[in-house]
Structures are given as C-alpha cells and as structure tokens.
Write a protein that holds these residues in place. Structure first.
Motif, PDB file in Angstrom:
ATOM      1  N   ARG A 244      84.469  70.175  82.482  1.00 45.95           N
ATOM      2  CA  ARG A 244      83.084  69.789  82.826  1.00 45.95           C
ATOM      3  C   ARG A 244      82.986  69.423  84.307  1.00 45.95           C
ATOM      4  O   ARG A 244      82.067  69.834  84.996  1.00 45.95           O
ATOM      5  N   ASP A 245      83.968  68.660  84.794  1.00 52.48           N
ATOM      6  CA  ASP A 245      83.936  68.238  86.208  1.00 52.48           C
ATOM      7  C   ASP A 245      83.967  69.445  87.147  1.00 52.48           C
ATOM      8  O   ASP A 245      83.338  69.443  88.202  1.00 52.48           O
ATOM      9  N   LEU A 246      84.752  70.460  86.777  1.00 52.82           N
ATOM     10  CA  LEU A 246      84.981  71.581  87.697  1.00 52.82           C
ATOM     11  C   LEU A 246      84.085  72.786  87.419  1.00 52.82           C
ATOM     12  O   LEU A 246      84.080  73.755  88.190  1.00 52.82           O
ATOM     13  N   GLY A 247      83.375  72.767  86.281  1.00 52.75           N
ATOM     14  CA  GLY A 247      82.524  73.911  85.936  1.00 52.75           C
ATOM     15  C   GLY A 247      83.326  75.134  85.542  1.00 52.75           C
ATOM     16  O   GLY A 247      82.909  76.278  85.768  1.00 52.75           O
ATOM     17  N   LEU A 248      84.513  74.910  84.967  1.00 50.31           N
ATOM     18  CA  LEU A 248      85.391  76.017  84.559  1.00 50.31           C
ATOM     19  C   LEU A 248      85.621  75.930  83.049  1.00 50.31           C
ATOM     20  O   LEU A 248      85.427  74.861  82.452  1.00 50.31           O
ATOM     21  N   PRO A 249      86.072  77.004  82.405  1.00 52.70           N
ATOM     22  CA  PRO A 249      86.272  76.943  80.951  1.00 52.70           C
ATOM     23  C   PRO A 249      87.456  76.055  80.565  1.00 52.70           C
ATOM     24  O   PRO A 249      88.509  76.130  81.198  1.00 52.70           O
ATOM     25  N   ALA A 250      87.274  75.236  79.538  1.00 52.02           N
ATOM     26  CA  ALA A 250      88.381  74.410  79.033  1.00 52.02           C
ATOM     27  C   ALA A 250      89.492  75.327  78.536  1.00 52.02           C
ATOM     28  O   ALA A 250      89.242  76.427  78.039  1.00 52.02           O
ATOM     29  N   GLY A 251      90.737  74.870  78.699  1.00 50.84           N
ATOM     30  CA  GLY A 251      91.872  75.613  78.136  1.00 50.84           C
ATOM     31  C   GLY A 251      92.459  76.659  79.061  1.00 50.84           C
ATOM     32  O   GLY A 251      93.535  77.194  78.757  1.00 50.84           O
ATOM     33  N   ILE A 252      91.815  76.980  80.197  1.00 52.65           N
ATOM     34  CA  ILE A 252      92.462  77.971  81.088  1.00 52.65           C
ATOM     35  C   ILE A 252      93.757  77.366  81.632  1.00 52.65           C
ATOM     36  O   ILE A 252      93.893  76.147  81.736  1.00 52.65           O
ATOM     37  N   ALA A 253      94.696  78.248  81.970  1.00 50.04           N
ATOM     38  CA  ALA A 253      96.008  77.778  82.437  1.00 50.04           C
ATOM     39  C   ALA A 253      95.869  77.043  83.764  1.00 50.04           C
ATOM     40  O   ALA A 253      95.103  77.463  84.641  1.00 50.04           O
ATOM     41  N   VAL A 254      96.599  75.942  83.881  1.00 52.37           N
ATOM     42  CA  VAL A 254      96.654  75.194  85.150  1.00 52.37           C
ATOM     43  C   VAL A 254      98.127  75.114  85.561  1.00 52.37           C
ATOM     44  O   VAL A 254      99.001  74.832  84.735  1.00 52.37           O
ATOM     45  N   ALA A 255      98.371  75.372  86.835  1.00 58.03           N
ATOM     46  CA  ALA A 255      99.758  75.475  87.325  1.00 58.03           C
ATOM     47  C   ALA A 255     100.260  74.170  87.915  1.00 58.03           C
ATOM     48  O   ALA A 255      99.482  73.395  88.477  1.00 58.03           O
ATOM     49  N   ALA A 256     101.573  73.955  87.826  1.00 64.05           N
ATOM     50  CA  ALA A 256     102.214  72.936  88.662  1.00 64.05           C
ATOM     51  C   ALA A 256     101.967  73.341  90.117  1.00 64.05           C
ATOM     52  O   ALA A 256     102.019  74.521  90.461  1.00 64.05           O
ATOM     53  N   SER A 257     101.681  72.340  90.961  1.00 64.13           N
ATOM     54  CA  SER A 257     101.064  72.599  92.281  1.00 64.13           C
ATOM     55  C   SER A 257     102.077  72.826  93.399  1.00 64.13           C
ATOM     56  O   SER A 257     103.290  72.790  93.186  1.00 64.13           O
ATOM     57  N   LEU A 258     101.529  73.001  94.576  1.00 63.06           N
ATOM     58  CA  LEU A 258     102.312  73.083  95.810  1.00 63.06           C
ATOM     59  C   LEU A 258     101.669  72.180  96.863  1.00 63.06           C
ATOM     60  O   LEU A 258     100.453  71.957  96.833  1.00 63.06           O
ATOM     61  N   ILE A 259     102.468  71.715  97.805  1.00 63.02           N
ATOM     62  CA  ILE A 259     101.914  71.084  99.010  1.00 63.02           C
ATOM     63  C   ILE A 259     101.188  72.179  99.800  1.00 63.02           C
ATOM     64  O   ILE A 259     101.565  73.354  99.724  1.00 63.02           O
ATOM     65  N   ASP A 260     100.175  71.803 100.575  1.00 67.93           N
ATOM     66  CA  ASP A 260      99.340  72.825 101.226  1.00 67.93           C
ATOM     67  C   ASP A 260     100.116  73.787 102.128  1.00 67.93           C
ATOM     68  O   ASP A 260      99.910  75.003 102.077  1.00 67.93           O
TER      69      ASP A 260
END
Ligand code: ADP
Ligand code: 5RP
Length: 536
Positions: A244-260
């Motif tokens: 809801r916060d991001l306006g994206l579908p719930a359940g889509i894959a989210v990755a472990a991140s990287l520093i910029d």
C-alpha cells in the motif's frame, strides 16, 4: 541478460536512496529504463560534522517515487523490487520505532548519515587496537563506518538511545526490512561497513575489544545474525502494508539490498563494450574500474584473489559481484565539494541569474563559459596558477586521514565570474587527480586497470568526465542508461524474482538477443593528460 527464463513483458522496480534524493525506475527484462521519478529528502546538520536523516521521511519518499513510475502500467507484470541506499545508520527500538540519534531527543532524526564525522575519538581508539578485522578495511577504519558510530551512541546517548535500541540497520537493509518484515541483512552492507566476514562471520574478539561486547552477548540480534547475498529473495516478498505504501502489488519478490555505490558498480561494470576498440575489450572484468560519482565518489575494482591496498577499503569478498573480491576507494565529498565551492563564491548570484536566463544548469553555463575564456589554450591550462586540495571533509583514500582539510592556492583579489569558472575547473581537476592517486594505489598493490566506467549525478557533467579521462589517461565509458545505479537496483529485483539465476548472470556479455542487462553503449573519451597545467 543471457539465459534468463523471464516471462515476456516482465518489469522490475529499482529504488535508489542517495544522499540528496530518492529515485525509482521501472526497468524491463532487457535493462531498459521505462520510467523514472525522483524526490528530494531532508537532511539535518544540528552541529558541525553531525549529519542526520529520518527513516520515516525516506520511506515516504520511496512511496512517492514508486507510485509515479508504475502509473499507467499493468502492475501485475511487475516481478521484483530491489533497493540500494547510502550506508547510513538507522536506529529503531525493540518495537521498530525510530529512536533519536541526537542530544535534542528528536526521534524523527533517527539516522546518522554516512558522511557524519561525530565519532572521531571512537574511530581513533578502534584503530589503536590494530585488530585483525582492520586489515579488511584498508588497514584503517573510517569514521564513516558503523562501529565508531555505534560506540558514539553507547558513550553519548546511553539512556535516550542505546539502552532502548532493538535494531541497528544499514539504510539498504532498513528498506528491505520495511518492505518485507524480514530483518536479514545483506552481505554487502555487513561486510563493507560492519566488519562481518563472508567466510568467518562476526569476530567476537573485535566487538569485545572496542567495548561493544553487548552485541556478542545477544548473538548479534541487534545488528544482524541472518545474512543473505545481494539479490536473494526475502521472506514472502512485499507485505500488504508496504505494498500500500509503495503502490505495488503485495507478494512481489523483494531482494536483499546493496549499498548505492555497489549498485552503481553492478550496473556498469559488466557493460558490453564490444566493437569500440577499448583496451578492456576481451580482457577480464577485473581490468575495469567503476567510479560512482554523486555526493561522494566511490572507486570499485574487483579481483579473483584478495588484494590488500593500504588506505583503500576492502578487500571485501562477494560484496558486489558474487565470487569476486572488491576494493573500494573513495572521496568523501566530490559533488558536494563542487556545489560548495560554486555556491559559496561571490559571483554565484550572477552565475545563477545568467544560467536561469539561458534555461541552463549552473554547470552547463560554467562549462560553456570556460570554453569562451580558454581562448587558444586547452581548457586544462587555465589553472596553471590556481590549485585546489580537495580534502575538505578529510581524505578517504588512499591517505585514509579524516583530519585533512581543503586548501586553495593562487587566489587573487578579483571575484568575478571568470574567477568562479576557473576555481570550479581547478576543483574538478583536483577531484580527478584524487581518482588518479587511488588508481595508482590500486595498481601498486596488484590491480591491473585499463578503463573507467563512470555513473552517478556527476557523470552527467561533461567537464568532470573529460578531466577524469585527461588526468588518469584512461578511456571513460559512460552507460547509455544514465541512471545506472537504478539499473543495479532493478537487477537485484530481477534476481529475487527468480527470472535470473544470479547477479553474475546479468553481467555476462553475450551475442544473444535480448542483450545483457544493462543495455550499454560505450561513449568513448580517450585523451592523454596535458603535461603542464595539471592541477595540484
Ligand atoms: N547535469 C548535471 N551536471 C552537473 N552536475 C550534476 C548534474 N546532475 C547532478 N550533478 C551533480 O551530481 C551530484 C549529485 O549526484 P547524485 O548521484 O544525484 O547524488 P546522490 O546519489 O549522492 O544523492 C551533485 O553534486 C550535483 O551537483
Ligand atoms: O560510502 C559509500 C559507499 O560505500 C558512499 O559514499 C555513500 O553511500 C554515499 O553515496 P552517495 O555519494 O552516492 O550519496
């Protein structure tokens, strides 16, 4: 991106949290950027060398930009989301609420930013221990890393922050937690900023020696005891609340991140440069140096075996490209220094008025002004009498000395627009000479580099790019996709979705269609350094 088993028409969203703004991009499976949005973020400097931000502000800005980039598209085609961010320290209590990192007790300001230099005494004491983990940060820990900042919080904000804290996150890991509820940390942030070893894990003796034995006692639950490679899929993906916060579908894959900087490195270092006659063509990827130039500049070089470079961070195993060691040189202020020098000059109001009248940025105006005043001489020769030492915020690499300060020699009484333009040129040249010093240190230690790959806001400045080519004597490759850091973030989302087996797969140039992600075209600049007229 060869060998990917992606559905036709899949999209990935990348979010890049820089120092000054949050950016998002919608990227397709060929690495083409379809939509872009950005949003400035707040910074506070309550006292000199204290720099703070708000994790709530930053998350809200993420929502603004992600909603913009997916407007009008079929959101069901979005398969993955990846974040990168600056390596700032986020502090939350045991219920995941923000805690103040300041004497004022303002819990909205719960981030100690990467460029914050408050922990000088703490880093000095850490370096005096000469503990073995310091070998893996260039021999000297930087005040910009997390251990000294944590020690500062313990010694200065015991009751209001330290005793109440439940979670200390690197900003990229905060974002992936906020999106998924998973507190796992990325190998990238822990290895590069927290002394974690990809091979051996945490070193209890280090934390005990520096007075942060608290972390050992609770099995590192506050700073991370589950560690995943960048691009790994987190939990059940995007939570309904974050969706809801991001306006994206719930359940889509989210990755472990990287520093910029690491996302930028990932976005450019595998560029397909075939057909441009570059020295790096047909050479291993280890002959390339990615330079990510924004508020700061970060110089990312990779190697098959560990290379210990005095004053250059690392070697870090698998922190950017899996299976490779990374050395990370850096200059703490580059974009910020140029902005500081230009905006602080007496002729800045005149510059601003003239640039506005021509609908140009001040930098485009200054670059064309330099062309006018250079007369018959090459632009590099305008600074024979004016020299800048660029360490206004200390030297990150290769001198690794936070006490260094900036310097300008050759000033006159006049302060007109010509003077401003020449001071700006001398500053850009000084920064490029800083890059050359870093390259020399990397090569002296065993790296063999032939080509620079630039990205970040400063790579949009042709003078900055040209000076780097002239002063290092190396060709500079710019990506066709200027927002390469965001492409790096989207690559993470693509990997987490399972459409691509690994981050490394996205880096292999191949002759197949579609082309490897990112879809680069080399823009070449090869010139030799001018012998006289060099700055510094
Ligand atoms: N078109 C441009 N020309 C010259 N400089 C630019 C341009 N765009 C951005 N910059 C400079 O790049 C720096 C910011 O780069 P950016 O990558 O946005 O930083 P960050 O990721 O740290 O927020 C600033 O110093 C800004 O002045
Ligand atoms: O330390 C760094 C990377 O390891 C960067 O300097 C820091 O994350 C800030 O990046 P940027 O200049 O892009 O805002």
């Amino acid at each position: 991106m060869p060998g990917g088993g992606q559905e036709p028409g899949s999209y990935y969203v990348g979010v890049d949290v820089g120092t000054g703004s949050v950016r998002a991009a919608l990227v397709d499976q060929r690495g083409v950027l379809l939509a872009f949005a950005d949003q400035p973020i707040n910074q506070w400097e309550p006292q000199f060398n204290h720099h703070e931000q708000s994790s709530e502000d930053i998350w809200a800005a993420c929502g603004v930009v992600t909603k913009k980039v997916v407007q009008g598209i079929d959101v069901n085609r979005i398969r993955g989301l990846g974040f990168d961010a600056t390596c700032s320290l986020v502090v939350l209590d045991k219920q995941f609420r923000p805690l103040p990192v300041n004497h004022e007790g303002d819990s909205h300001r719960n981030i100690i930013m990467w460029l914050d230099h408050r922990a000088v005494s703490q880093v000095h004491r850490i370096n005096e221990t000469k503990h073995g983990v310091l070998q893996y940060v260039g021999g000297v820990m930087s005040v910009e890393m997390q251990a000294p900042k944590l020690l500062w919080l313990k010694e200065n904000l015991r009751e209001t922050c330290w005793d109440k804290a439940g979670h200390f996150f690197d900003l990229p890991d905060f974002l992936s937690w906020k999106a998924t509820g998973v507190t796992a940390r990325s190998l990238c942030s822990l290895v590069c900023k927290w002394t974690y070893s990809a091979e051996k894990g945490w070193d209890d003796s280090f934390w005990k020696l520096i007075g942060l034995e608290d972390f050992v006692a609770d099995n590192y639950s506050k700073i991370g005891n589950q560690v995943l490679p960048p691009g790994a899929s987190l939990g059940n993906g995007l939570t309904p609340e974050a969706a809801r916060d991001l306006g994206l579908p719930a359940g889509i894959a989210v990755a472990a991140s990287l520093i910029d900087a690491h996302a930028g490195g990932l976005g450019v270092i595998g560029a397909d440069v075939r057909g441009h006659g570059l020295a790096c063509e047909g050479q291993p990827v280890t002959s390339r140096l990615a330079v990510i130039c924004g508020t700061s500049s970060c110089h990312m070089g990779i190697s098959k075996d560990p290379i210990f470079v005095p004053g250059v961070w690392g070697p870090y195993f698998s922190a950017m490209v899996p299976g490779f060691w990374l050395n990370e040189g850096g200059q703490s202020v580059t974009g910020k220094l140029i902005d500081h020098v230009v905006r602080g000059h007496a002729a800045f109001p005149e510059l601003q008025a003239k640039a506005t009248a021509r609908c140009q940025s001040v930098y485009a105006y200054l670059n064309s002004h330099l062309d006018l005043i250079k007369k018959a001489r090459p632009v590099g020769f305008l600074t024979v009498d004016l020299h800048v030492w660029p360490d206004f915020h200390g030297n990150r690499s290769p001198l690794a000395d936070l006490t260094l300060k900036g310097m300008v020699t050759g000033l006159k009484l006049s302060q007109d627009l010509d003077d401003l333009a020449i001071l700006y040129l001398a500053t850009v040249q000084a920064i490029a000479f800083g890059t050359r010093l870093i390259i020399e240190a990397l090569e002296a230690a065993g790296h063999s580099l032939s080509t620079l790959f630039l990205c970040g806001g400063l790579s949009k400045n042709p003078l900055f790019v040209q000076m780097h080519a002239d002063i290092t004597g190396m060709p500079v490759v710019l990506s066709q996709e200027v927002e390469s850091v965001l492409v790096g973030a989207a690559i993470l989302g693509a990997c987490a979705s399972g459409d691509f087996a690994s981050v490394q797969m996205t880096l292999q140039p191949s002759s197949q269609d579609p082309p490897p992600l990112p879809d680069h075209t080399a823009l070449l600049n090869r010139t030799r350094p001018p012998s006289p007229g060099g700055n510094v």
